[in-house]
Enzyme design. Structure first.
Site, short mmCIF file in Angstrom:
data_model
loop_
_atom_site.label_atom_id
_atom_site.label_comp_id
_atom_site.label_asym_id
_atom_site.label_seq_id
_atom_site.Cartn_x
_atom_site.Cartn_y
_atom_site.Cartn_z
N PHE A 57 0.84 -1.20 0.00
CA PHE A 57 0.00 0.00 0.00
C PHE A 57 0.88 1.25 0.00
CE2 PHE A 57 -2.81 3.05 2.36
CZ PHE A 57 -3.75 3.19 1.35
N ASP A 106 6.21 -3.42 8.73
CA ASP A 106 4.85 -2.99 8.40
C ASP A 106 3.98 -4.24 8.45
OD1 ASP A 106 2.46 -2.10 7.42
OD2 ASP A 106 3.32 -0.94 5.76
N HIS A 150 -0.89 -6.11 7.52
CA HIS A 150 -1.61 -7.32 7.09
C HIS A 150 -1.37 -8.47 8.06
CE1 HIS A 150 -1.29 -6.05 2.52
NE2 HIS A 150 -1.84 -5.13 3.28
N GLN A 185 -7.71 -0.17 10.15
CA GLN A 185 -8.66 0.30 9.14
C GLN A 185 -9.66 -0.83 8.86
OE1 GLN A 185 -8.33 -0.90 5.75
NE2 GLN A 185 -9.92 0.41 4.88
N LYS A 209 -8.90 -4.45 7.62
CA LYS A 209 -7.79 -5.20 8.22
C LYS A 209 -8.28 -6.30 9.16
CE LYS A 209 -5.33 -2.66 5.74
NZ LYS A 209 -4.23 -1.74 5.83
N ARG A 223 4.23 15.94 24.00
CA ARG A 223 4.29 15.90 25.47
C ARG A 223 5.14 14.71 25.92
NH1 ARG A 223 -1.52 16.71 24.61
NH2 ARG A 223 -1.95 18.89 24.97
N TYR A 225 0.61 21.51 28.90
CA TYR A 225 1.00 22.51 27.91
C TYR A 225 2.51 22.64 27.77
CZ TYR A 225 -3.81 23.91 27.04
OH TYR A 225 -5.13 23.92 26.66
N ARG A 250 -4.02 10.68 18.75
CA ARG A 250 -4.64 9.73 19.71
C ARG A 250 -5.96 9.18 19.18
NH1 ARG A 250 -3.55 14.41 22.93
NH2 ARG A 250 -5.79 14.76 22.80
C1 LIG Z 1 -3.62 -0.53 5.24
C2 LIG Z 1 -2.13 -0.44 5.13
C3 LIG Z 1 -1.41 0.64 5.67
C4 LIG Z 1 -2.08 1.89 6.17
O1 LIG Z 1 -3.00 1.72 7.14
P1 LIG Z 1 -4.20 2.81 7.32
O2 LIG Z 1 -4.74 2.48 8.66
O3 LIG Z 1 -5.16 2.56 6.20
O4 LIG Z 1 -3.58 4.16 7.25
C5 LIG Z 1 -0.04 0.59 5.66
N1 LIG Z 1 0.61 -0.44 5.11
C6 LIG Z 1 -0.03 -1.48 4.55
C7 LIG Z 1 0.75 -2.61 3.99
C8 LIG Z 1 -1.42 -1.50 4.52
O5 LIG Z 1 -2.07 -2.51 3.91
#
Ligand SMILES: *Cc1c(COP(=O)(O)O)cnc(C)c1O
Length: 407
Positions: free
Chosen positions: A100, A171, A174, A197, A200, A229, A236, A246
């Site tokens: 992605f 990453d 998945h 997301q 997922k 922070r 602050y 967040r």
């Molecule tokens: C979905 C995805 C992201 C990004 O995640 P979001 O929550 O949609 O920003 C990053 N890397 C990979 C491989 C993804 O499939």
């Protein structure tokens, strides 16, 4: 049109599968958990309940990591990880091109240079040999993507990182719940990044998280997520860049309930994937991706097989994928081209001047990723992998039906 072609669902014939595969999966536990937060009136920071911390602790424990920090999505989580790893403008970050966009665009957002290296033809994961060949004095971080939920060759990648003093950000967008040699994905590199997301394998509609064992990386990512922070500091007083990334207490309550389902769902997808491999292996022109022995649990966010048009009368992959989806298999042709072909990279629309003028993606070419995009890769989506054995058999039947109709 032949009688068999007329039988294809895409031509108005009966679908192979009528069943709908639901996603997300939830019941009154999720509804009650979120309702309780809403009714309690403590929806977000500051000092508003501990749902977020409770989920972070549960997710860290599930992954076997020391710390977890939630954030708004799985793209920002990559940016938090990169910034905490100390990248500086112009540094190079090695990424695969078959992923992605935000795996690479998060690098641009840090004023750094994504360096695309090709994937392995058997697994579609980043090739360790290609990583090694791409390292320069400016390389700072490697971002392996466990594509589709299949673990990368982490032993080789961590070895390269050690020898070249690089950081590794997994990453694992998945890879929730999936394993490499019995270890949860995301817990092997310096930081693991996940997305929640809606598509997922663990979701709260939107959301993300980073995990780490490193005290300093934890402190920095925690700070960057919370407008700079520091823990124990004044509301602050701001020490680092970052932003408000967040999540809400409602998202955390939902995630805590969804997390209880993750292990069983991952086991089910894994078992279905193994069974589907055994069925599809027997079909001429269909080759499931290889599962290395180190993959003790596959997440199957995407079940991927390679398609050979010559065994389907020359039918183009995109047309095959459309026919398969019409038959009722939740499936897709995947990415149209490798990431370096995106206008963002071809036109260098980076809106920043820290990336050297010499950076140029017009000549980039990763042959395996090109082939995966254009001719080979077909995806079956994760919610379909939560079906039963008969569903896997129906997926194979749908492919055979198309083959007979067009062959
Ligand atoms: C979905 C995805 C992201 C990004 O995640 P979001 O929550 O949609 O920003 C990053 N890397 C990979 C491989 C993804 O499939």
């Amino acid at each position: 049109m032949s009688i068999k072609a007329a039988q294809l669902a895409i031509n108005g014939g009966p679908k192979t599968i009528e069943k709908v595969f639901p996603w997300p999966i939830y019941d009154e536990n999720e509804v009650n958990a979120v309702s309780a937060i809403v009714a309690g009136g403590k929806w977000g920071n500051p000092d508003c309940g501990d749902e977020v911390e409770r989920f972070e602790q549960a997710f860290a424990a599930y992954c076997g990591s020391k710390y977890a920090i939630t954030c708004v999505n799985g793209s920002v989580s990559l940016r938090l990880a990169l910034m905490a790893c100390g990248v500086r403008p112009g540094d190079e970050v090695i990424v695969p091109p078959y992923t992605f966009i935000t795996t690479a665009s998060s690098v641009i957002e840090c004023n750094c240079v994504p360096v695309f290296v090709d994937i392995d033809p058997d697994t579609y994961n980043i090739s360790p040999a290609a990583i090694e060949a791409a390292i320069t004095p400016r390389t700072k971080v490697i971002v392996p993507v466990h594509f589709g939920g299949l673990a990368c060759d982490m032993e080789a990648i961590m070895d390269i990182a050690r020898r070249h003093h690089l950081k590794v950000i997994e990453d694992a967008a998945h890879g929730h719940g999936a394993e490499y040699k019995g270890k949860k994905l995301g817990s092997i590199g310096h930081v693991g990044s996940f997305s929640f997301q809606s598509s997922k394998n663990l979701t709260s509609g939107e959301g993300g998280i980073v995990i780490t064992d490193d005290d300093e990386l934890y402190a920095m990512m925690h700070s960057l997520r919370n407008v700079g922070r520091i823990e124990g500091g004044q509301w602050y007083d701001h020490y680092n860049p970052g932003c408000n990334y967040r999540i809400t207490q409602m998202q955390a309550a939902l995630l805590s309930e969804q997390l209880k389902r993750l292990e069983e769902q991952t086991q089910r997808r894994n078992a279905n994937g193994l069974y589907l491999n055994s069925l599809l292996e027997k079909i001429a022109g269909i080759t499931p991706l290889v599962r290395p022995a180190e993959v003790t649990l596959h997440g199957y966010h995407i079940y991927i097989f390679k398609y050979d048009a010559s065994k389907f009368g020359g039918l183009l992959k995109n047309d095959f994928a459309a026919m398969l989806a019409a038959e009722g298999v939740p499936s897709f042709k995947g990415y149209p081209h490798p990431l370096y072909k995106q206008p963002l990279f071809q036109n260098k629309n980076f809106m920043c001047y820290a990336i050297p003028e010499s950076v140029d993606y017009t000549g980039a070419f990763c042959p395996v990723a090109e082939q995966a995009c254009h001719t080979d890769a077909v995806w079956i989506l994760q919610h379909a992998m939560l079906g039963d054995k008969e569903d896997m058999e129906a997926f194979a039947s749908a492919i055979l039906k198309i083959q007979e109709a067009v062959g």
